[in-house]
Design an enzyme around this catalytic site. Structure first.
Site, PDB file in Angstrom:
ATOM      1  N   ASP A 277       0.839  -1.202   0.000  1.00 19.28           N
ATOM      2  CA  ASP A 277       0.000   0.000   0.000  1.00 19.28           C
ATOM      3  C   ASP A 277       0.876   1.254   0.000  1.00 19.28           C
ATOM      4  O   ASP A 277       1.368   1.692   1.038  1.00 19.28           O
ATOM      5  CB  ASP A 277      -0.913  -0.011   1.238  1.00 19.28           C
ATOM      6  CG  ASP A 277      -1.838   1.207   1.291  1.00 19.28           C
ATOM      7  OD1 ASP A 277      -1.931   1.928   0.272  1.00 19.28           O
ATOM      8  OD2 ASP A 277      -2.467   1.421   2.341  1.00 19.28           O
ATOM      9  N   LYS A 284       1.560   7.956   0.389  1.00 17.47           N
ATOM     10  CA  LYS A 284       1.942   7.993   1.806  1.00 17.47           C
ATOM     11  C   LYS A 284       3.296   8.679   1.972  1.00 17.47           C
ATOM     12  O   LYS A 284       4.123   8.644   1.056  1.00 17.47           O
ATOM     13  CB  LYS A 284       2.064   6.560   2.345  1.00 17.47           C
ATOM     14  CG  LYS A 284       0.748   5.865   2.593  1.00 17.47           C
ATOM     15  CD  LYS A 284       0.974   4.492   3.225  1.00 17.47           C
ATOM     16  CE  LYS A 284      -0.344   3.775   3.453  1.00 17.47           C
ATOM     17  NZ  LYS A 284      -1.201   4.439   4.452  1.00 17.47           N
ATOM     18  N   ASP A 354      -5.734   6.484  -0.638  1.00 17.23           N
ATOM     19  CA  ASP A 354      -5.094   5.690   0.420  1.00 17.23           C
ATOM     20  C   ASP A 354      -6.132   4.949   1.278  1.00 17.23           C
ATOM     21  O   ASP A 354      -5.789   4.097   2.081  1.00 17.23           O
ATOM     22  CB  ASP A 354      -4.225   6.604   1.292  1.00 17.23           C
ATOM     23  CG  ASP A 354      -3.215   5.830   2.123  1.00 17.23           C
ATOM     24  OD1 ASP A 354      -3.064   4.608   1.882  1.00 17.23           O
ATOM     25  OD2 ASP A 354      -2.574   6.437   3.004  1.00 17.23           O
ATOM     26  N   GLU A 356      -7.951   2.576   0.457  1.00 12.43           N
ATOM     27  CA  GLU A 356      -8.193   1.575  -0.589  1.00 12.43           C
ATOM     28  C   GLU A 356      -8.724   0.255  -0.056  1.00 12.43           C
ATOM     29  O   GLU A 356      -9.382  -0.491  -0.776  1.00 12.43           O
ATOM     30  CB  GLU A 356      -6.892   1.321  -1.374  1.00 12.43           C
ATOM     31  CG  GLU A 356      -5.913   0.305  -0.763  1.00 12.43           C
ATOM     32  CD  GLU A 356      -5.385   0.696   0.618  1.00 12.43           C
ATOM     33  OE1 GLU A 356      -5.420   1.887   0.934  1.00 12.43           O
ATOM     34  OE2 GLU A 356      -4.955  -0.197   1.373  1.00 12.43           O
ATOM     35  N   ARG A 358     -11.114  -0.467   2.063  1.00 11.51           N
ATOM     36  CA  ARG A 358     -12.584  -0.564   2.026  1.00 11.51           C
ATOM     37  C   ARG A 358     -13.078  -0.705   0.597  1.00 11.51           C
ATOM     38  O   ARG A 358     -14.121  -1.287   0.344  1.00 11.51           O
ATOM     39  CB  ARG A 358     -13.194   0.653   2.742  1.00 11.51           C
ATOM     40  CG  ARG A 358     -12.841   1.976   2.122  1.00 11.51           C
ATOM     41  CD  ARG A 358     -13.050   3.154   3.081  1.00 11.51           C
ATOM     42  NE  ARG A 358     -11.944   3.324   4.023  1.00 11.51           N
ATOM     43  CZ  ARG A 358     -11.881   4.281   4.940  1.00 11.51           C
ATOM     44  NH1 ARG A 358     -12.862   5.145   5.057  1.00 11.51           N
ATOM     45  NH2 ARG A 358     -10.844   4.362   5.754  1.00 11.51           N
TER      46      ARG A 358
HETATM   47  N1  BES Z   1      -3.279   0.202   5.272  1.00  9.43           N
HETATM   48  C1  BES Z   1      -3.661   1.490   5.735  1.00  9.43           C
HETATM   49  C2  BES Z   1      -3.954   1.507   7.229  1.00  9.43           C
HETATM   50  C3  BES Z   1      -2.762   1.424   8.153  1.00  9.43           C
HETATM   51  C4  BES Z   1      -1.926   2.482   8.310  1.00  9.43           C
HETATM   52  C5  BES Z   1      -2.558   0.286   8.893  1.00  9.43           C
HETATM   53  C6  BES Z   1      -0.859   2.402   9.187  1.00  9.43           C
HETATM   54  C7  BES Z   1      -1.506   0.218   9.786  1.00  9.43           C
HETATM   55  C8  BES Z   1      -0.655   1.273   9.932  1.00  9.43           C
HETATM   56  C9  BES Z   1      -4.906   1.956   5.013  1.00  9.43           C
HETATM   57  O1  BES Z   1      -5.031   1.565   3.703  1.00  9.43           O
HETATM   58  C10 BES Z   1      -4.849   3.441   5.019  1.00  9.43           C
HETATM   59  O2  BES Z   1      -3.984   3.971   4.421  1.00  9.43           O
HETATM   60  N2  BES Z   1      -5.797   4.056   5.725  1.00  9.43           N
HETATM   61  C11 BES Z   1      -5.813   5.470   5.843  1.00  9.43           C
HETATM   62  C12 BES Z   1      -7.246   5.908   5.714  1.00  9.43           C
HETATM   63  C13 BES Z   1      -7.404   7.387   5.599  1.00  9.43           C
HETATM   64  C14 BES Z   1      -6.876   7.868   4.265  1.00  9.43           C
HETATM   65  C15 BES Z   1      -8.869   7.727   5.734  1.00  9.43           C
HETATM   66  C16 BES Z   1      -5.250   5.840   7.214  1.00  9.43           C
HETATM   67  O3  BES Z   1      -5.500   5.121   8.178  1.00  9.43           O
HETATM   68  O4  BES Z   1      -4.525   6.828   7.280  1.00  9.43           O
HETATM   69 ZN    ZN Z   2      -4.104  -0.139   3.193  1.00  5.73          ZN
HETATM   70 MN    MN Z   3      -4.063   2.891   2.359  1.00 13.37          MN
END
Ligand code: BES
Ligand code: ZN
Ligand code: MN
Length: 498
Positions: A277, A284, A354, A356, A358
């Site tokens: 990701d 990111k 990001d 993604e 869901r």
């Molecule tokens: N895979 C990440 C969530 C994540 C981040 C898990 C850090 C463990 C450690 C997910 O795809 C993501 O990026 N989520 C975003 C959502 C936001 C853009 C609403 C997040 O948590 O920042």
């Molecule tokens: Zn993710």
């Molecule tokens: Mn993500």
């Protein structure tokens, strides 16, 4: 590893390593027996406090290799501390697990190829089937302690222990427990290995191949793979909007394990399998981005649970669905503001690429409807917000069914793989409002883990559903960076009980 149960005497069983115990300042039966043949060396170690008084302390006892009465090459004395209830040989389940970690760590420093553990009359306090619990945890702990990540490393020292014997008079319960613990341990190690593999090896195609190879080894497990063309036909526009940014083809992997006594509807597991990701166009930041190879740990836990179930030949009907894709920025990637149509017909405005997880899960969850499932549990490293809320101790649990939630919480409690229930209230839903689609894929800064679950809830109205956000529990960071194998123990316990 091989695990066997034997009803025998410590003076009769040949082993490279005998493990005996002290509890409540006394040697247990087997330890006492050999204390006599070695001039009280064990009781001296206890009295002198060389052993240490706290749970899990252990001491290698040097024993002369001459006596005929001594069929063991090494002798490990282990401290079980205080009993759970005064004047009993009951110990807490947690104590036994801690002692096992210590035992395995000690054995793994030696070259012993086999070990025999003499539990004597130790009982697990919380359990009505004490031997079953003792044996399950023994095999589980040993199997887990054998795992080292060495696939992309030269010269990793692997433990040499190959066989463990549990000495007990309750043979039938011990055998059942050993099989259960060993299978669960193998499943957990599968999950750890898939999680630990780097993103350039563990691609969606690699996961698909894993499923095929698991199925080829087990006749009761079948696999179906859907590529991007087939997903297009199903109208999975949400899933495909993530997959299309990558050169790796997205895969929907469906594994079905059918071994229930009667024809019953299956329980379905759905795993987030983002093999890397980057965040996509909503890229990111660079720090610790390598850890986003763990973004397929939900999928890995589906593989681990399936592996454990087939290994123990569990009489259950379970379908495992893995939504595998790579989230990359590219000329073909989704952009913020893009609107896509999910398999359910609902439209989604992608405000942040990001978010993604869901997007791939919602189509996999709609696909799950065709199994008319008894329950659906999705497992996903879904939100950083969940890590902020619960840290690394508890998995976040959301459910549209109280009984299902209770069952999952209980399974987590029993296996020390705990979850904590979070709210799915309607009040949060309006954070997902969009001016250009039926919903947005993000809900703003507040309650990020809850709004992610609320998004998924819009796709799971037709069945009993729970969502496990494992973002904080699936792996450790820092010097011990590695996949944890959670929540396989919780999932398997839940599936065996229901
Ligand atoms: N895979 C990440 C969530 C994540 C981040 C898990 C850090 C463990 C450690 C997910 O795809 C993501 O990026 N989520 C975003 C959502 C936001 C853009 C609403 C997040 O948590 O920042
Ligand atoms: Zn993710
Ligand atoms: Mn993500």
């Amino acid at each position: 590893m091989e695990f066997i149960a034997k009803n025998t005497d410590i003076l009769k069983l040949k082993t490279q390593c005998a493990v005996v115990f002290a509890l409540n300042n006394k040697l247990l039966t087997s330890a006492e027996k050999i204390d006599k043949t070695h001039h009280g060396v064990l009781s001296k170690a206890l009295k002198s406090k060389d052993l240490g008084e706290s749970l899990g302390k252990s001491l290698w006892i040097s024993v002369p290799q001459t006596s005929k009465e001594q069929p063991y090459e090494r002798l490990l004395l282990v401290q079980l501390g205080k009993p759970a209830k005064a004047k009993t040989t009951d110990i807490k389940c947690e104590s036994w697990r801690k002692a096992l970690v210590a035992i395995n760590a000690a054995i793994n420093t030696t070259q012993a190829k086999d070990a025999a553990v003499y539990v004597d009359d130790v009982n697990i306090h919380e359990s009505t089937e004490s031997t079953l619990a003792l044996a399950t945890d023994l095999a589980l702990s040993a199997e887990k302690s054998q795992y080292r990540y060495d696939t992309t490393k030269n010269e990793v020292k692997l433990p040499v222990l190959k066989k463990m014997t549990l000495v007990t008079s309750d043979m039938s319960a011990a055998k059942r427990g050993l099989t259960k613990g060993k299978s669960l341990g193998c499943g957990i190690n599968t999950t750890r290995e898939l999680g630990n593999l780097p993103g350039n090896i563990c691609t969606p195609q690699y996961l698909a191949d894993q499923a095929k190879s698991l199925a080829s080894q087990h006749p009761k497990l079948s696999v179906k793979l859907l590529g991007e063309k087939q997903m297009e036909k199903l109208g999975m526009g949400s899933f495909l909007s993530v997959a299309k940014g990558s050169d790796e083809e997205g895969k929907l992997i469906i594994m079905e394990y059918k071994n229930a006594k009667n024809a019953t509807a299956p329980h379905v597991l759905v795993g987030k399998g983002i093999t890397f990701d980057t965040g996509g166009i909503s890229l990111k930041p660079g720090a610790a981005m390598d850890e986003m190879k763990f973004d397929m740990c939900g999928a890995a836990s589906v593989f681990g649970a399936m592996h454990a179930l087939v290994e123990m030949n569990a009489p259950v009907h379970v379908v495992g669905i893995v939504a595998a894709a790579e989230n990359m920025p590219s000329g073909r990637a989704s952009k913020p503001g893009d609107v896509v149509t999910s398999m359910s017909g609902q439209t989604i405005e992608i405000l942040n690429t990001d978010a993604e997880g869901r997007l791939v899960l919602c189509d996999a969850l709609t696909y799950a409807e065709r199994f008319k499932p008894k329950s659906v549990v999705d497992i996903a490293t879904l939100t950083g917000a969940c890590v902020i809320a619960l840290g690394s101790h508890a998995t976040g649990l959301y459910s549209n069914d109280d009984k299902l939630a209770e069952n999952l919480l209980a399974a987590g409690e029993k296996t020390a793989d705990r979850a904590w229930r979070m709210p799915l209230w309607d009040a949060y839903q309006k954070q997902l409002d969009s001016n250009f689609a039926d919903m947005a894929n993000i809900g703003g800064r507040e309650a990020g883990s809850v709004t992610a679950a609320c998004f998924l809830a819009r796709f799971t109205k037709k069945y009993k559903w729970a969502h496990l956000d494992i973002a904080g529990t699936a792996w450790q960071s820092g010097a011990k960076k590695a996949a944890s194998g959670r929540p396989v123990a919780l999932l398997v316990e839940y599936l065996l009980n229901n």
